[in-house]
Design a protein around this motif. Structure first.
Motif, short mmCIF file in Angstrom:
data_model
loop_
_atom_site.label_atom_id
_atom_site.label_comp_id
_atom_site.label_asym_id
_atom_site.label_seq_id
_atom_site.Cartn_x
_atom_site.Cartn_y
_atom_site.Cartn_z
N LYS A 52 0.85 -1.30 0.08
CA LYS A 52 0.01 0.05 0.08
C LYS A 52 0.86 1.02 0.07
O LYS A 52 1.73 1.29 0.82
CB LYS A 52 -0.84 0.05 1.24
N VAL A 53 0.55 2.23 -0.98
CA VAL A 53 1.50 3.19 -1.00
C VAL A 53 0.77 4.58 -0.94
O VAL A 53 -0.51 4.66 -1.50
CB VAL A 53 2.17 3.16 -2.40
N SER A 78 0.62 8.98 -0.70
CA SER A 78 1.33 10.15 -0.96
C SER A 78 0.55 11.39 -0.04
O SER A 78 -0.47 10.94 0.27
CB SER A 78 1.48 10.58 -2.41
N GLU A 79 0.72 12.58 -0.30
CA GLU A 79 -0.11 13.58 0.43
C GLU A 79 -1.57 13.62 -0.26
O GLU A 79 -2.33 13.95 0.36
CB GLU A 79 0.60 14.82 0.18
N ASN A 80 -1.42 13.43 -1.46
CA ASN A 80 -2.78 13.64 -2.38
C ASN A 80 -3.19 12.42 -3.15
O ASN A 80 -4.18 12.47 -3.75
CB ASN A 80 -2.74 14.69 -3.34
N ASP A 81 -2.63 11.21 -2.88
CA ASP A 81 -2.97 10.01 -3.71
C ASP A 81 -2.65 8.74 -2.88
O ASP A 81 -2.01 8.82 -1.74
CB ASP A 81 -2.16 10.01 -4.93
N ALA A 82 -3.07 7.63 -3.33
CA ALA A 82 -2.76 6.29 -2.72
C ALA A 82 -3.10 5.22 -3.67
O ALA A 82 -4.13 5.35 -4.50
CB ALA A 82 -3.65 6.05 -1.47
N ASP A 83 -2.45 4.11 -3.49
CA ASP A 83 -2.59 2.84 -4.33
C ASP A 83 -2.22 1.58 -3.64
O ASP A 83 -1.48 1.83 -2.66
CB ASP A 83 -1.81 3.08 -5.60
N VAL A 84 -2.93 0.57 -4.16
CA VAL A 84 -2.27 -0.82 -3.83
C VAL A 84 -1.86 -1.41 -4.90
O VAL A 84 -2.36 -1.60 -5.98
CB VAL A 84 -3.57 -1.55 -3.30
N PHE A 85 -0.63 -2.12 -4.87
CA PHE A 85 -0.06 -2.87 -5.69
C PHE A 85 -0.08 -4.40 -5.33
O PHE A 85 0.61 -4.88 -4.59
CB PHE A 85 1.55 -2.46 -5.72
N SER A 98 4.19 -3.27 5.36
CA SER A 98 3.38 -3.40 3.61
C SER A 98 2.94 -2.18 3.42
O SER A 98 2.21 -2.04 2.41
CB SER A 98 2.46 -4.59 3.63
N VAL A 99 3.24 -1.02 4.23
CA VAL A 99 2.66 0.33 3.96
C VAL A 99 3.85 1.35 3.70
O VAL A 99 4.74 1.42 4.41
CB VAL A 99 1.90 0.75 5.14
N ARG A 152 4.92 -0.75 -14.53
CA ARG A 152 3.69 -0.52 -14.03
C ARG A 152 4.01 0.27 -12.65
O ARG A 152 3.52 1.36 -12.43
CB ARG A 152 3.09 -1.60 -13.86
N LEU A 153 5.01 -0.20 -11.89
CA LEU A 153 5.14 0.26 -10.55
C LEU A 153 5.85 1.63 -10.75
O LEU A 153 5.58 2.86 -10.02
CB LEU A 153 6.08 -0.44 -9.68
N LEU A 154 6.71 1.84 -11.65
CA LEU A 154 7.53 2.78 -11.82
C LEU A 154 6.66 3.99 -12.22
O LEU A 154 6.68 5.23 -11.90
CB LEU A 154 8.65 2.82 -12.71
N HIS A 155 5.73 3.61 -13.22
CA HIS A 155 4.94 4.66 -13.96
C HIS A 155 3.67 5.17 -12.73
O HIS A 155 3.68 6.40 -12.68
CB HIS A 155 4.14 4.05 -14.91
N ARG A 156 3.29 4.37 -12.00
CA ARG A 156 2.48 4.76 -10.90
C ARG A 156 3.39 5.62 -9.93
O ARG A 156 2.54 6.69 -9.25
CB ARG A 156 1.54 3.46 -10.11
N LEU A 157 4.21 5.50 -9.58
CA LEU A 157 4.84 6.11 -8.42
C LEU A 157 5.26 7.56 -9.07
O LEU A 157 5.33 8.40 -8.37
CB LEU A 157 6.31 5.45 -7.97
N ARG A 158 5.68 7.49 -10.34
CA ARG A 158 6.23 8.81 -10.79
C ARG A 158 4.78 9.66 -11.01
O ARG A 158 4.87 10.85 -10.55
CB ARG A 158 6.53 8.80 -12.20
N GLU A 159 3.67 9.20 -10.94
CA GLU A 159 2.46 9.86 -10.95
C GLU A 159 2.14 10.47 -9.46
O GLU A 159 1.29 11.54 -9.18
CB GLU A 159 1.22 9.17 -11.54
N MET A 160 2.72 9.71 -8.39
CA MET A 160 2.48 10.01 -7.03
C MET A 160 3.20 10.72 -6.42
O MET A 160 3.12 11.53 -5.31
CB MET A 160 2.30 8.80 -6.43
N THR A 161 4.58 11.20 -6.88
CA THR A 161 5.75 11.85 -6.15
C THR A 161 6.63 12.65 -7.46
O THR A 161 6.66 11.80 -8.47
CB THR A 161 6.52 10.92 -5.38
N SER A 162 7.17 13.62 -7.09
CA SER A 162 8.02 14.28 -7.83
C SER A 162 9.43 13.75 -7.49
O SER A 162 10.46 14.35 -7.90
CB SER A 162 7.79 15.76 -8.07
#
Length: 247
Positions: free
Chosen positions: A23-24, A26-33, A46-47, A109-119
């Motif tokens: 579970k990941v 950020s300040e404005n987002d969240a997702d489950v991988f 796992s968080v 897939r993981l890199l793409h989503r992480l990049r959306e969630m953080t700079s």
């Protein structure tokens, strides 16, 4: 980690027997991988809170030369000398196919989503190159590697793989390549760094199982030092201005 005082590292390791998804937040987002399977036991988190760390390093998750070569079994570039048994593709179509093969890895897939969630800075460490003994071993599992070696297609293989790595910075992902000291020729990991050792005759050994892709502690120490040197150098030149010493 004595070479890097003040640096803190957190590990989120995906296991085949893992029971908890990552579970990941950020300040404005969240997702489950769900494909990141964390072991369910005390002391293992796992968080992942992105605000707690200064940089993120994705290791493996199917991003490898092995993945690329395996896909040539279905469709291969027509300029290869080796015959992998797949359909032949013209160079331009082969490039598009290889892009698709790598873009559908769990890593991307993981890199793409992480990049959306953080700079914050994100790095990719690809899985190791195959152990050099795979090029000379008999068996269906090694046919492609033996074919590459015997046909002299190593240069084509490394060129295709390097092209994939060069695509990552355009996505604001920095690849960290395998240390040169561990590489034999162009696409092989030196045998002494493989968990599978040809002189290990045990029935359940990594070599007996045909495992040419998992590496040993000596490899890990060299690779870790390379990772830390690259990341630390980026922070030292103020490429990433906010730094508190945690990865």
């Amino acid at each position: 980690m004595n070479e890097f005082p003040g640096v803190q590292v957190g590990h989120y390791i995906s296991r085949t027997y893992g029971a908890l998804p990552l579970k990941v937040y950020s300040e404005n987002d969240a997702d489950v991988f769900s494909f990141v399977k964390i072991e369910d036991r005390p002391g293992v988190s796992s968080v992942l809170s992105l605000s707690d760390w200064d940089a993120f390093i994705v290791v493996g998750f199917g991003y490898s030369l092995v993945r690329l070569v395996e896909q040539w079994g279905a469709y291969q570039p027509d300029f290869l000398k080796a015959d992998f048994g797949g359909h032949l593709l013209r160079a331009d179509f082969a490039s598009d196919y290889e892009n698709h093969c790598m873009d559908t890895t769990q890593a991307v897939r993981l890199l793409h989503r992480l990049r959306e969630m953080t700079s914050k800075p994100i790095y990719l460490v690809p899985a190791p190159l195959p152990a050099e003994w795979a090029a000379k071993r008999d068996g269906a599992k090694f046919d492609a590697w033996r074919a590459i070696h015997e046909a002299g297609d190593e240069a084509h293989a490394v060129a295709a793989y390097e092209r994939q790595l060069r695509r990552l910075p355009g996505r604001r992902i920095k690849p960290i390549k395998q240390p040169q000291a561990t590489i034999s020729g162009t696409i092989w990991t030196r045998s002494e760094y493989a968990l599978g050792q040809p002189n290990d005759a045990a029935d359940d050994s990594f070599f007996a199982r045909g495992d040419f892709y998992h590496m040993n502690k000596s490899f890990g120490e060299i690779a870790l030092r390379e990772i830390m040197n690259v990341v630390q150098a980026d922070f030292d030149v103020s490429e990433f201005p906010e730094k508190t010493g945690s990865l």
